[in-house]
Design an enzyme around this catalytic site. Structure first.
Site, PDB file in Angstrom:
ATOM      1  N   THR A  93      -0.854  -9.862   9.953  1.00  0.00           N
ATOM      2  CA  THR A  93      -0.988  -8.420   9.724  1.00  0.00           C
ATOM      3  C   THR A  93      -2.161  -7.838  10.512  1.00  0.00           C
ATOM      4  N   GLY A 126      -6.190 -14.171   4.240  1.00  0.00           N
ATOM      5  CA  GLY A 126      -7.047 -14.770   3.224  1.00  0.00           C
ATOM      6  C   GLY A 126      -7.975 -15.811   3.829  1.00  0.00           C
ATOM      7  N   GLU A 148       3.564 -10.643   1.821  1.00  0.00           N
ATOM      8  CA  GLU A 148       4.740 -11.392   2.286  1.00  0.00           C
ATOM      9  C   GLU A 148       5.971 -10.503   2.380  1.00  0.00           C
TER      10      GLU A 148
HETATM   11  C1  LIG Z   1      -8.987 -26.809  -2.941  1.00  0.00           C
HETATM   12  C2  LIG Z   1      -8.946 -25.630  -3.773  1.00  0.00           C
HETATM   13  C3  LIG Z   1      -8.121 -24.475  -3.382  1.00  0.00           C
HETATM   14  C4  LIG Z   1      -6.671 -24.637  -3.637  1.00  0.00           C
HETATM   15  C5  LIG Z   1      -5.834 -23.537  -3.066  1.00  0.00           C
HETATM   16  C6  LIG Z   1      -4.404 -23.722  -3.381  1.00  0.00           C
HETATM   17  C7  LIG Z   1      -3.556 -22.564  -3.032  1.00  0.00           C
HETATM   18  C8  LIG Z   1      -2.105 -22.754  -3.351  1.00  0.00           C
HETATM   19  C9  LIG Z   1      -1.765 -22.389  -4.726  1.00  0.00           C
HETATM   20  C10 LIG Z   1      -1.769 -20.916  -4.960  1.00  0.00           C
HETATM   21  C11 LIG Z   1      -0.506 -20.416  -5.524  1.00  0.00           C
HETATM   22  C12 LIG Z   1      -0.002 -19.183  -4.846  1.00  0.00           C
HETATM   23  C13 LIG Z   1       1.013 -19.460  -3.755  1.00  0.00           C
HETATM   24  C14 LIG Z   1       1.360 -18.263  -2.936  1.00  0.00           C
HETATM   25  C15 LIG Z   1       0.197 -17.714  -2.212  1.00  0.00           C
HETATM   26  C16 LIG Z   1       0.631 -16.858  -1.092  1.00  0.00           C
HETATM   27  C17 LIG Z   1      -0.482 -16.121  -0.535  1.00  0.00           C
HETATM   28  C18 LIG Z   1       0.082 -15.349   0.581  1.00  0.00           C
HETATM   29  C19 LIG Z   1      -0.746 -14.220   0.959  1.00  0.00           C
HETATM   30  C20 LIG Z   1       0.035 -13.217   1.747  1.00  0.00           C
HETATM   31  C21 LIG Z   1       0.367 -13.619   3.131  1.00  0.00           C
HETATM   32  C22 LIG Z   1       1.057 -12.543   3.912  1.00  0.00           C
HETATM   33  O1  LIG Z   1       1.300 -11.477   3.475  1.00  0.00           O
HETATM   34  S1  LIG Z   1       1.401 -13.025   5.425  1.00  0.00           S
HETATM   35  C23 LIG Z   1       2.180 -11.577   6.241  1.00  0.00           C
HETATM   36  C24 LIG Z   1       3.547 -11.304   5.731  1.00  0.00           C
HETATM   37  N1  LIG Z   1       4.135 -10.244   6.456  1.00  0.00           N
HETATM   38  C25 LIG Z   1       5.362  -9.856   6.252  1.00  0.00           C
HETATM   39  O2  LIG Z   1       6.061 -10.378   5.414  1.00  0.00           O
HETATM   40  C26 LIG Z   1       5.875  -8.800   7.182  1.00  0.00           C
HETATM   41  C27 LIG Z   1       7.205  -8.256   6.772  1.00  0.00           C
HETATM   42  N2  LIG Z   1       8.010  -7.918   7.909  1.00  0.00           N
HETATM   43  C28 LIG Z   1       9.013  -8.715   8.409  1.00  0.00           C
HETATM   44  O3  LIG Z   1       9.248  -9.794   7.912  1.00  0.00           O
HETATM   45  C29 LIG Z   1       9.788  -8.191   9.576  1.00  0.00           C
HETATM   46  O4  LIG Z   1       9.091  -7.316  10.342  1.00  0.00           O
HETATM   47  C30 LIG Z   1      11.093  -7.519   9.135  1.00  0.00           C
HETATM   48  C31 LIG Z   1      10.875  -6.419   8.127  1.00  0.00           C
HETATM   49  C32 LIG Z   1      11.975  -8.625   8.524  1.00  0.00           C
HETATM   50  C33 LIG Z   1      11.783  -6.904  10.349  1.00  0.00           C
HETATM   51  O5  LIG Z   1      11.782  -7.812  11.422  1.00  0.00           O
HETATM   52  P1  LIG Z   1      12.399  -7.444  12.821  1.00  0.00           P
HETATM   53  O6  LIG Z   1      12.067  -6.040  13.181  1.00  0.00           O
HETATM   54  O7  LIG Z   1      12.036  -8.488  13.782  1.00  0.00           O
HETATM   55  O8  LIG Z   1      13.907  -7.616  12.512  1.00  0.00           O
HETATM   56  P2  LIG Z   1      15.048  -6.531  12.304  1.00  0.00           P
HETATM   57  O9  LIG Z   1      14.840  -5.744  11.070  1.00  0.00           O
HETATM   58  O10 LIG Z   1      15.256  -5.768  13.565  1.00  0.00           O
HETATM   59  O11 LIG Z   1      16.254  -7.520  12.104  1.00  0.00           O
HETATM   60  C34 LIG Z   1      16.808  -8.286  13.157  1.00  0.00           C
HETATM   61  C35 LIG Z   1      17.633  -9.410  12.596  1.00  0.00           C
HETATM   62  O12 LIG Z   1      16.779 -10.435  12.143  1.00  0.00           O
HETATM   63  C36 LIG Z   1      17.106 -10.820  10.844  1.00  0.00           C
HETATM   64  N3  LIG Z   1      15.854 -11.304  10.210  1.00  0.00           N
HETATM   65  C37 LIG Z   1      14.713 -10.626  10.024  1.00  0.00           C
HETATM   66  N4  LIG Z   1      13.812 -11.434   9.459  1.00  0.00           N
HETATM   67  C38 LIG Z   1      14.381 -12.642   9.289  1.00  0.00           C
HETATM   68  C39 LIG Z   1      13.944 -13.880   8.764  1.00  0.00           C
HETATM   69  N5  LIG Z   1      12.722 -14.015   8.266  1.00  0.00           N
HETATM   70  N6  LIG Z   1      14.793 -14.909   8.769  1.00  0.00           N
HETATM   71  C40 LIG Z   1      16.035 -14.766   9.235  1.00  0.00           C
HETATM   72  N7  LIG Z   1      16.510 -13.616   9.762  1.00  0.00           N
HETATM   73  C41 LIG Z   1      15.692 -12.570   9.789  1.00  0.00           C
HETATM   74  C42 LIG Z   1      17.631  -9.539  10.218  1.00  0.00           C
HETATM   75  O13 LIG Z   1      18.404  -9.825   9.097  1.00  0.00           O
HETATM   76  C43 LIG Z   1      18.435  -8.996  11.382  1.00  0.00           C
HETATM   77  O14 LIG Z   1      19.645  -9.688  11.434  1.00  0.00           O
HETATM   78  P3  LIG Z   1      20.940  -8.960  12.053  1.00  0.00           P
HETATM   79  O15 LIG Z   1      20.603  -8.472  13.404  1.00  0.00           O
HETATM   80  O16 LIG Z   1      21.963 -10.033  12.027  1.00  0.00           O
HETATM   81  O17 LIG Z   1      21.264  -7.831  11.132  1.00  0.00           O
HETATM   82  C1  LIG Z   2      -3.529  -9.391  -1.481  1.00  0.00           C
HETATM   83  C2  LIG Z   2      -2.963  -9.395  -0.096  1.00  0.00           C
HETATM   84  C3  LIG Z   2      -3.073 -10.538   0.681  1.00  0.00           C
HETATM   85  C4  LIG Z   2      -2.583 -10.541   1.988  1.00  0.00           C
HETATM   86  N1  LIG Z   2      -2.743 -11.659   2.741  1.00  0.00           N
HETATM   87  C5  LIG Z   2      -2.317 -11.662   4.031  1.00  0.00           C
HETATM   88  C6  LIG Z   2      -2.507 -12.809   4.861  1.00  0.00           C
HETATM   89  O1  LIG Z   2      -3.050 -13.820   4.427  1.00  0.00           O
HETATM   90  N2  LIG Z   2      -2.085 -12.759   6.136  1.00  0.00           N
HETATM   91  C7  LIG Z   2      -1.467 -11.673   6.662  1.00  0.00           C
HETATM   92  O2  LIG Z   2      -1.112 -11.686   7.834  1.00  0.00           O
HETATM   93  N3  LIG Z   2      -1.257 -10.578   5.892  1.00  0.00           N
HETATM   94  C8  LIG Z   2      -1.652 -10.544   4.600  1.00  0.00           C
HETATM   95  N4  LIG Z   2      -1.446  -9.438   3.812  1.00  0.00           N
HETATM   96  C9  LIG Z   2      -0.804  -8.272   4.391  1.00  0.00           C
HETATM   97  C10 LIG Z   2       0.601  -8.008   3.853  1.00  0.00           C
HETATM   98  O3  LIG Z   2       1.511  -8.939   4.322  1.00  0.00           O
HETATM   99  C11 LIG Z   2       1.027  -6.584   4.238  1.00  0.00           C
HETATM  100  O4  LIG Z   2       0.144  -5.684   3.589  1.00  0.00           O
HETATM  101  C12 LIG Z   2       2.447  -6.324   3.821  1.00  0.00           C
HETATM  102  O5  LIG Z   2       3.345  -7.049   4.640  1.00  0.00           O
HETATM  103  C13 LIG Z   2       2.801  -4.826   3.857  1.00  0.00           C
HETATM  104  O6  LIG Z   2       2.581  -4.285   5.112  1.00  0.00           O
HETATM  105  P1  LIG Z   2       1.703  -2.961   5.311  1.00  0.00           P
HETATM  106  O7  LIG Z   2       0.413  -3.157   4.637  1.00  0.00           O
HETATM  107  O8  LIG Z   2       1.732  -2.680   6.772  1.00  0.00           O
HETATM  108  O9  LIG Z   2       2.467  -1.824   4.545  1.00  0.00           O
HETATM  109  P2  LIG Z   2       3.231  -0.593   5.180  1.00  0.00           P
HETATM  110  O10 LIG Z   2       4.406  -1.100   5.948  1.00  0.00           O
HETATM  111  O11 LIG Z   2       2.315   0.298   5.897  1.00  0.00           O
HETATM  112  O12 LIG Z   2       3.767   0.089   3.852  1.00  0.00           O
HETATM  113  C14 LIG Z   2       3.382   1.364   3.402  1.00  0.00           C
HETATM  114  C15 LIG Z   2       4.606   2.109   2.864  1.00  0.00           C
HETATM  115  O13 LIG Z   2       5.508   2.351   3.943  1.00  0.00           O
HETATM  116  C16 LIG Z   2       6.826   1.965   3.566  1.00  0.00           C
HETATM  117  N5  LIG Z   2       7.561   1.490   4.748  1.00  0.00           N
HETATM  118  C17 LIG Z   2       7.076   0.768   5.808  1.00  0.00           C
HETATM  119  N6  LIG Z   2       8.080   0.469   6.645  1.00  0.00           N
HETATM  120  C18 LIG Z   2       9.206   0.976   6.135  1.00  0.00           C
HETATM  121  C19 LIG Z   2      10.571   0.973   6.528  1.00  0.00           C
HETATM  122  N7  LIG Z   2      10.979   0.349   7.642  1.00  0.00           N
HETATM  123  N8  LIG Z   2      11.466   1.603   5.751  1.00  0.00           N
HETATM  124  C20 LIG Z   2      11.079   2.208   4.611  1.00  0.00           C
HETATM  125  N9  LIG Z   2       9.807   2.232   4.165  1.00  0.00           N
HETATM  126  C21 LIG Z   2       8.878   1.627   4.912  1.00  0.00           C
HETATM  127  C22 LIG Z   2       6.625   0.847   2.546  1.00  0.00           C
HETATM  128  O14 LIG Z   2       7.755   0.725   1.705  1.00  0.00           O
HETATM  129  C23 LIG Z   2       5.379   1.322   1.803  1.00  0.00           C
HETATM  130  O15 LIG Z   2       5.780   2.198   0.774  1.00  0.00           O
HETATM  131  C24 LIG Z   2      -1.937  -9.395   2.509  1.00  0.00           C
HETATM  132  C25 LIG Z   2      -1.820  -8.249   1.712  1.00  0.00           C
HETATM  133  C26 LIG Z   2      -2.322  -8.242   0.427  1.00  0.00           C
HETATM  134  C27 LIG Z   2      -2.200  -6.995  -0.401  1.00  0.00           C
END
Ligand SMILES: CCCCCCCCCCCCCCCCCCCCCC(=O)SCCNC(=O)CCNC(=O)[C@H](O)C(C)(C)COP(=O)(O)OP(=O)(O)OC[C@H]1O[C@@H](n2cnc3c(N)ncnc32)[C@H](O)[C@@H]1OP(=O)(O)O
Ligand SMILES: Cc1cc2nc3c(=O)[nH]c(=O)nc-3n(C[C@H](O)[C@H](O)[C@H](O)COP(=O)(O)OP(=O)(O)OC[C@H]3O[C@@H](n4cnc5c(N)ncnc54)[C@H](O)[C@@H]3O)c2cc1C
Length: 665
Positions: free
Chosen positions: A151, A190, A433
């Site tokens: 991000t 993080g 995510e």
């Molecule tokens: C030792 C002690 C310590 C111990 C520690 C221990 C710790 C452990 C224990 C702790 C416990 C807690 C555990 C959890 C913690 C978690 C923490 C996490 C924190 C948070 C991390 C994050 O927050 S990290 C960033 C995440 N940021 C997103 O999440 C961005 C979203 N944004 C998109 O994800 C893309 O931007 C978005 C919208 C798809 C459009 O992507 P795009 O524009 O490229 O694609 P289009 O929309 O154009 O789509 C084109 C075609 O791709 C297809 N498609 C798209 N994605 C696809 C995919 N993934 N797989 C397959 N197909 C896919 C789609 O279906 C279409 O298919 P078709 O063409 O056939 O229709």
């Molecule tokens: C606690 C926490 C931990 C995180 N940890 C990480 C990390 O470790 N690594 C990392 O890379 N990221 C991390 N992130 C970032 C996180 O993945 C993003 O904040 C998340 O994917 C949302 O993206 P954004 O902030 O750009 O929101 P935005 O996309 O700006 O969303 C704002 C508003 O716009 C709307 N919007 C945006 N796009 C569209 C669309 N196409 N259609 C309709 N509505 C739309 C949304 O629905 C929302 O209401 C973390 C976030 C948080 C809160």
């Protein structure tokens, strides 16, 4: 303060339980051996005195909290290493892993969190075998500490819009990482602030001026000895947040930082020495870690809720308030049916998502195996499932965690109840995510595509197979099968109506994109409806499967909860059902009665059901939810830990209040 053994209210509640609590605990843990393993880890972790807080976290400064979290992370890592707990890799039996203990040690998260949840999984998932060999062991041994930096300040959702560049220089065989603008600074990862020395950077690959899309790079950002940021690296912490305040989320910018060619993770796409790009079989494979984390969020959401509902139900059993009948003592607040209505659905919802999360993990592993041999046919369904179940589990569970908090009245507002912190970490899952609305739109995209292909005779994938059924009206049926069928009708009705709107909007001259945007409220409704049908179906089929092996007493309680879940959702979604099925007012009246009967039936088992989640007091970390039920004593003990209570008069009295009182300000 000396405590009696157990509050008599809880003693009474435990005597009415109709099933074997340990049997349910084993089922929720996915096996008796998993319960045993989990308890062994807990015994070990909670015996380490360095992992206990002397002063509650909320009384520390931001800096002190960070330093305390680092100290504990290091000790926890050491203990977990000794116990052999796997980290960074999930499998079904790892459900009983250390995640519950983790959140009791860190009420607001650890700065090492991303190391285990995304850094290591990305190395494993995106690195080729040589890169895995090189980086995995170092990461597992904490020789390097990393995060997942995707991000940016300007873009989180729209990954294709990320600005960080990785330009290949074939002369030196290096990539040059650069942040061309303020909005291109990484923002959120993080641990990035002051903890990590490496990270996975998602950046736009460019070779000879040509873009090749977003790719993962492993980048060193701090010196391994001094921990100073390396030249050209601008890094720091993003500041205070609603929750995650000890996770050390950071920002990161690059000024032409060079890294070796082999620091691009090359399992799927490769860049050769001479700058030739070989594309992966499917460009979306670079998004693989996100899919994995979305899958695991379903279990996390259920776990947060199960902890909140344990606290709220135990407290509701020991709290007495008001009068039900004039001549009787004040009842336990759990005797108010409105309280049962707020809370029992929390138990059922937690079960629903827990069982779905095990199923989803199996699906993920199965599809992963197919992808490993080059078969990507089921990737769209996996992507849709991961997105949609992540959304509905996170939003439902977060809503119910907040309901649990409010159901505890004023005391639920106390940090010492742990309910505010649980809400904080739970609500984050709705954003990270993949923001929930965006994830529903991704789901809708897959559903519309499947619907259109289906109308041209292509078979539907398993979770969409009911789309093929004819939507003929049939009499309302309140059995589980009948309700599931009704929700599938709602799903078909909403999807078909969304598709019709899309077609009408494009016919009227709108571009496909404008038509999509105009119909998007309907589309997210259709996506949610499909997710509901999936969860209803999986929850029921999993309980039917387990029902064949558990005791009759437990089977009966498990089905009470399934029924409660079904009937509650039917009453919640009455509008949709009235629109798309033959549900009548008469049916609603009888369903309401059924719901009230179910609350009454579950009431004697309420404490048994939350006891079965098997959260030790150290895990719940709550003055209101302890096993012995002595909430008031604990509230007072914790209040006395406030630094303000260390002295009878605070100096601000003499400095400000007294002069004010004397008119000498
Ligand atoms: C030792 C002690 C310590 C111990 C520690 C221990 C710790 C452990 C224990 C702790 C416990 C807690 C555990 C959890 C913690 C978690 C923490 C996490 C924190 C948070 C991390 C994050 O927050 S990290 C960033 C995440 N940021 C997103 O999440 C961005 C979203 N944004 C998109 O994800 C893309 O931007 C978005 C919208 C798809 C459009 O992507 P795009 O524009 O490229 O694609 P289009 O929309 O154009 O789509 C084109 C075609 O791709 C297809 N498609 C798209 N994605 C696809 C995919 N993934 N797989 C397959 N197909 C896919 C789609 O279906 C279409 O298919 P078709 O063409 O056939 O229709
Ligand atoms: C606690 C926490 C931990 C995180 N940890 C990480 C990390 O470790 N690594 C990392 O890379 N990221 C991390 N992130 C970032 C996180 O993945 C993003 O904040 C998340 O994917 C949302 O993206 P954004 O902030 O750009 O929101 P935005 O996309 O700006 O969303 C704002 C508003 O716009 C709307 N919007 C945006 N796009 C569209 C669309 N196409 N259609 C309709 N509505 C739309 C949304 O629905 C929302 O209401 C973390 C976030 C948080 C809160």
């Amino acid at each position: 303060m000396t405590l009696k053994k157990v509050n008599p209210d809880l003693e009474k509640e435990r005597s009415t339980c109709t099933f074997n609590i340990e049997e349910l605990t084993n089922l929720l843990d996915t096996g008796a051996h998993c319960t045993a393993e989990r308890r062994a880890v807990e015994d070990k972790v909670f015996s380490v005195k360095e992992l206990k807080d002397e002063i509650p976290d909320e009384f520390l400064s931001h800096k002190e909290r960070y330093e305390n979290a680092i100290r504990k992370s290091v000790f926890l890592h050491k203990v977990l290493q000794e116990t052999g707990v796997k980290r960074g890799v999930y499998n079904r039996s790892d459900k009983s892993d250390f995640r519950t203990t983790y959140y009791s040690i860190f009420k607001d998260g650890s700065p090492f969190m991303l190391q285990y949840s995304m850094f290591v999984p990305t190395i494993l998932g995106q690195g080729d075998s040589e890169q895995v060999e090189l980086w995995y062991k170092r990461a597992l041994n904490m020789e390097i500490i990393g995060t997942y930096a995707q991000t940016e300040l300007g873009h989180g959702t729209f990954i294709r819009g990320l600005e960080t560049e990785a330009v290949y220089d074939e002369k030196t065989e290096e990539f040059i990482l650069n942040s061309p603008s303020l909005s291109s600074y990484k923002w959120w990862p993080g641990g990035l602030g002051h903890t990590t020395n490496y990270c996975i950077v998602m950046a736009q690959l460019k070779i000879k001026g040509k873009p090749y899309g977003m790719q993962p790079f492993i980048v060193q950002i701090r010196d391994e000895e001094t921990h100073m940021p390396l030249p050209g690296v601008k890094v720091g912490e993003i500041g205070a947040k609603l929750a995650f305040n000890t996770v050390n989320n950071g920002f990161l910018g690059f000024e032409h930082v060079r890294i070796p060619r082999r620091h691009m993770l090359m399992r799927f796409s490769q860049v050769s020495k001479d700058g030739k790009f070989t594309s992966s079989a499917n460009p979306k494979l670079a998004y693989g870690t996100m899919v994995m984390v979305r899958v695991t969020i379903v279990n996390s959401a259920a776990t947060y809720l199960s902890r909140a509902v344990t606290i709220a139900i135990r407290y509701s059993a020991v709290r007495h308030q008001s009068k039900l009948k004039q001549n009787e003592p004040e009842p336990q607040i759990l005797d108010y049916v409105t309280q049962q209505h707020k809370l029992f659905i929390g138990i059922a919802t937690s079960h629903a998502y827990m069982f779905c999360s095990y199923w989803l993990w199996d699906v993920y592993v199965m599809y992963q195996k197919e992808q490993n041999v080059g078969n990507f046919d089921r990737l769209p369904e996996l992507h849709a499932l991961a997105c949609c179940l992540k959304v509905i589990s996170s939003s439902d569970c977060t809503g119910l965690v907040e309901k649990c908090r409010m159901s505890c009245g004023g005391h639920g507002f106390m940090m010492s109840s742990n309910l505010p912190q649980l809400y904080g970490i739970s609500t984050a899952t709705c954003t990270y995510e993949g923001e929930n609305t965006v994830m529903l739109l991704q789901t809708a995209r897959a559903l519309v595509k499947a619907w259109e292909l289906g109308s041209r005779g292509r078979p539907f994938s398993p979770t969409m197979s009911y789309f093929a059924e004819k939507n003929v009206p049939s009499k309302w049926d309140s059995s589980l099968e009948g309700i599931l069928n009704a929700f599938q009708k709602v799903s078909i009705g909403k999807l078909s109506s969304s598709v019709s709107s899309l077609q009408e909007y494009t016919k009227s001259g709108l571009s496909a994109e404008d038509a999509w945007n105009k119909a998007s409220v309907q589309l997210i409704g259709a996506a949610e409806a499909w997710g509901r049908a999936v969860v209803l179906s999986i929850y029921k089929s999993e309980i039917e499967r387990y029902g064949q092996t558990v005791s009759p007493a437990l089977k009966s309680v498990l089905f009470d909860l399934v029924e409660l879940y079904y009937v509650h959702l039917t009453l919640e979604k009455m509008g949709d059902l009235l629109l798309y099925t033959q549900l009548s007012e008469k049916d609603v009246v009888s369903l309401r009665k059924k719901y009230e009967d179910l609350l009454e039936k579950i009431r004697p088992n309420a404490i048994g059901l939350v006891d079965a989640f098997d959260y030790r007091d150290e895990v719940l970390n709550s003055t209101l939810g302890s096993y012995d039920g002595f909430a008031y004593e604990r509230l007072m003990t914790e209040a006395m830990k406030s630094p303000l209570n260390a002295e009878p008069v605070n100096q601000s009295f003499h400095k400000y209040i007294k002069p004010l009182m004397k008119g000498k300000l």
